[in-house]
Design a protein around this motif. Sequence first.
Motif, PDB file in Angstrom:
ATOM      1  N   THR A   1       0.880  -1.530  -0.192  1.00  0.00           N
ATOM      2  CA  THR A   1      -0.012  -0.228  -0.174  1.00  0.00           C
ATOM      3  C   THR A   1       0.762   0.765   0.116  1.00  0.00           C
ATOM      4  N   VAL A   2       0.020   2.199  -0.632  1.00  0.00           N
ATOM      5  CA  VAL A   2       1.181   3.661  -0.553  1.00  0.00           C
ATOM      6  C   VAL A   2       0.604   4.649   0.951  1.00  0.00           C
ATOM      7  N   ASP A   3       1.548   5.382   1.419  1.00  0.00           N
ATOM      8  CA  ASP A   3       0.924   5.920   2.530  1.00  0.00           C
ATOM      9  C   ASP A   3       1.091   7.070   1.636  1.00  0.00           C
ATOM     10  N   GLU A   4       0.945   8.114   2.609  1.00  0.00           N
ATOM     11  CA  GLU A   4       0.249   9.835   1.892  1.00  0.00           C
ATOM     12  C   GLU A   4       1.272  10.548   1.958  1.00  0.00           C
TER      13      GLU A   4
ATOM     14  N   GLY B   1       4.176   8.799   0.199  1.00  0.00           N
ATOM     15  CA  GLY B   1       4.285   8.063  -0.705  1.00  0.00           C
ATOM     16  C   GLY B   1       5.227   7.366  -0.396  1.00  0.00           C
ATOM     17  N   ARG B   2       6.079   6.259   0.649  1.00  0.00           N
ATOM     18  CA  ARG B   2       6.406   5.533   0.554  1.00  0.00           C
ATOM     19  C   ARG B   2       5.242   4.063   0.387  1.00  0.00           C
ATOM     20  N   VAL B   3       6.206   3.217   0.096  1.00  0.00           N
ATOM     21  CA  VAL B   3       5.086   2.062  -0.313  1.00  0.00           C
ATOM     22  C   VAL B   3       5.636   0.573   0.895  1.00  0.00           C
ATOM     23  N   LEU B   4       3.844   0.853   1.538  1.00  0.00           N
ATOM     24  CA  LEU B   4       4.387  -0.249   2.207  1.00  0.00           C
ATOM     25  C   LEU B   4       3.948  -1.645   2.469  1.00  0.00           C
ATOM     26  N   THR B   5       4.586  -2.834   2.696  1.00  0.00           N
ATOM     27  CA  THR B   5       4.436  -3.933   2.833  1.00  0.00           C
ATOM     28  C   THR B   5       4.068  -4.418   3.967  1.00  0.00           C
ATOM     29  N   VAL B   6       2.655  -4.425   3.888  1.00  0.00           N
ATOM     30  CA  VAL B   6       2.153  -4.478   4.968  1.00  0.00           C
ATOM     31  C   VAL B   6       1.358  -6.498   5.481  1.00  0.00           C
ATOM     32  N   ARG B   7       1.461  -6.785   6.390  1.00  0.00           N
ATOM     33  CA  ARG B   7       1.192  -8.598   6.500  1.00  0.00           C
ATOM     34  C   ARG B   7       0.509  -8.480   7.868  1.00  0.00           C
ATOM     35  N   PRO B   8      -0.962  -9.475   7.825  1.00  0.00           N
ATOM     36  CA  PRO B   8      -0.947  -9.422   9.070  1.00  0.00           C
ATOM     37  C   PRO B   8      -0.633 -10.204  10.205  1.00  0.00           C
ATOM     38  N   PRO B   9      -0.326  -9.913  11.747  1.00  0.00           N
ATOM     39  CA  PRO B   9       0.950 -10.476  12.376  1.00  0.00           C
ATOM     40  C   PRO B   9       0.544 -11.935  11.972  1.00  0.00           C
ATOM     41  N   HIS B  10       1.084 -12.927  12.198  1.00  0.00           N
ATOM     42  CA  HIS B  10       0.742 -14.286  12.499  1.00  0.00           C
ATOM     43  C   HIS B  10       0.529 -14.625  14.255  1.00  0.00           C
ATOM     44  N   ALA B  11       0.308 -15.770  14.972  1.00  0.00           N
ATOM     45  CA  ALA B  11       0.468 -16.046  16.506  1.00  0.00           C
ATOM     46  C   ALA B  11       1.774 -15.513  16.893  1.00  0.00           C
ATOM     47  N   LEU B  12       3.333 -16.410  16.223  1.00  0.00           N
ATOM     48  CA  LEU B  12       4.070 -15.944  16.148  1.00  0.00           C
ATOM     49  C   LEU B  12       4.697 -14.962  17.101  1.00  0.00           C
ATOM     50  N   ASP B  13       4.247 -14.230  15.832  1.00  0.00           N
ATOM     51  CA  ASP B  13       4.353 -12.654  15.933  1.00  0.00           C
ATOM     52  C   ASP B  13       3.686 -11.756  16.545  1.00  0.00           C
ATOM     53  N   GLN B  14       2.853 -12.711  16.735  1.00  0.00           N
ATOM     54  CA  GLN B  14       1.816 -11.827  18.586  1.00  0.00           C
ATOM     55  C   GLN B  14       2.929 -12.097  20.256  1.00  0.00           C
ATOM     56  N   LEU B  15       2.977 -13.190  19.616  1.00  0.00           N
ATOM     57  CA  LEU B  15       4.003 -13.904  20.888  1.00  0.00           C
ATOM     58  C   LEU B  15       5.220 -13.364  21.726  1.00  0.00           C
ATOM     59  N   ARG B  16       5.872 -12.541  19.754  1.00  0.00           N
ATOM     60  CA  ARG B  16       7.059 -11.913  20.272  1.00  0.00           C
ATOM     61  C   ARG B  16       7.303 -10.592  20.254  1.00  0.00           C
TER      62      ARG B  16
ATOM     63  N   LEU C   1       7.053   5.779  10.998  1.00  0.00           N
ATOM     64  CA  LEU C   1       5.616   5.416  10.379  1.00  0.00           C
ATOM     65  C   LEU C   1       5.452   6.512  10.153  1.00  0.00           C
ATOM     66  N   GLY C   2       5.007   7.367  11.592  1.00  0.00           N
ATOM     67  CA  GLY C   2       4.188   8.572  11.644  1.00  0.00           C
ATOM     68  C   GLY C   2       2.960   8.019  11.454  1.00  0.00           C
ATOM     69  N   ASP C   3       2.028   9.234  11.095  1.00  0.00           N
ATOM     70  CA  ASP C   3       0.011   9.058  11.361  1.00  0.00           C
ATOM     71  C   ASP C   3      -0.198   8.470   9.858  1.00  0.00           C
ATOM     72  N   ALA C   4       0.990   8.610   8.742  1.00  0.00           N
ATOM     73  CA  ALA C   4       0.826   8.439   7.529  1.00  0.00           C
ATOM     74  C   ALA C   4       0.837   7.345   7.068  1.00  0.00           C
ATOM     75  N   GLY C   5       1.489   7.118   7.899  1.00  0.00           N
ATOM     76  CA  GLY C   5       2.215   5.318   7.774  1.00  0.00           C
ATOM     77  C   GLY C   5       1.305   4.463   8.458  1.00  0.00           C
ATOM     78  N   LEU C   6       1.060   4.474   9.670  1.00  0.00           N
ATOM     79  CA  LEU C   6      -0.006   3.947  10.575  1.00  0.00           C
ATOM     80  C   LEU C   6      -1.318   3.881  10.421  1.00  0.00           C
ATOM     81  N   GLN C   7      -2.006   5.082   9.489  1.00  0.00           N
ATOM     82  CA  GLN C   7      -3.382   4.816   8.619  1.00  0.00           C
ATOM     83  C   GLN C   7      -3.156   4.307   7.869  1.00  0.00           C
ATOM     84  N   ALA C   8      -2.515   4.142   6.770  1.00  0.00           N
ATOM     85  CA  ALA C   8      -2.473   3.237   5.988  1.00  0.00           C
ATOM     86  C   ALA C   8      -2.190   1.643   5.792  1.00  0.00           C
ATOM     87  N   ALA C   9      -1.296   1.188   7.291  1.00  0.00           N
ATOM     88  CA  ALA C   9      -1.243   0.046   7.556  1.00  0.00           C
ATOM     89  C   ALA C   9      -2.730  -0.604   7.727  1.00  0.00           C
TER      90      ALA C   9
END
Length: 119
Positions: free
Chosen positions: A17-20, A22-37, A86-94
């Motif tokens: 996705t692209v934030d305000e 202009g950065r391309v952010l690659t977003v992946r929903p966190p898996h169970a192990l990601d959440q545990l970490r 990331l700032g607000d723009a990156g967090l909103q895009a994600a």
Amino acid sequence: MSAPSATVLQGSEAIDTVDEMGRVLTVRPPHALDQLRLFKAVGPVLAQNQPYLGMAMVACAIIAIDHVPVPMPGNEHQIESLILRLGDAGLQAASAVLEPRPSDDEVRDQAGNSAGTPI
């Protein structure tokens, strides 16, 4: 043989996705192990702080910025540094990628309107 960064970025559930800014952010929903970490990284007190944990979870779902891999933060300082980057723009895009949007039919059902009834 593929590059190590390609291995990190692979996965069918990763979405660009692209934030305000202009950065391309690659977003992946966190898996169970990601959440545990993440729980381990924030510690027991911040793991109970839902607003902090929610923002940290969104930030940790970003696995690359402009196709450069972003490592999973391992402590509170690294989480906050990533959020600052990331700032607000990156967090909103994600967030927009991670939050499922209801279909038109789901919206009609929730509103009590049927598809065949004219307004």
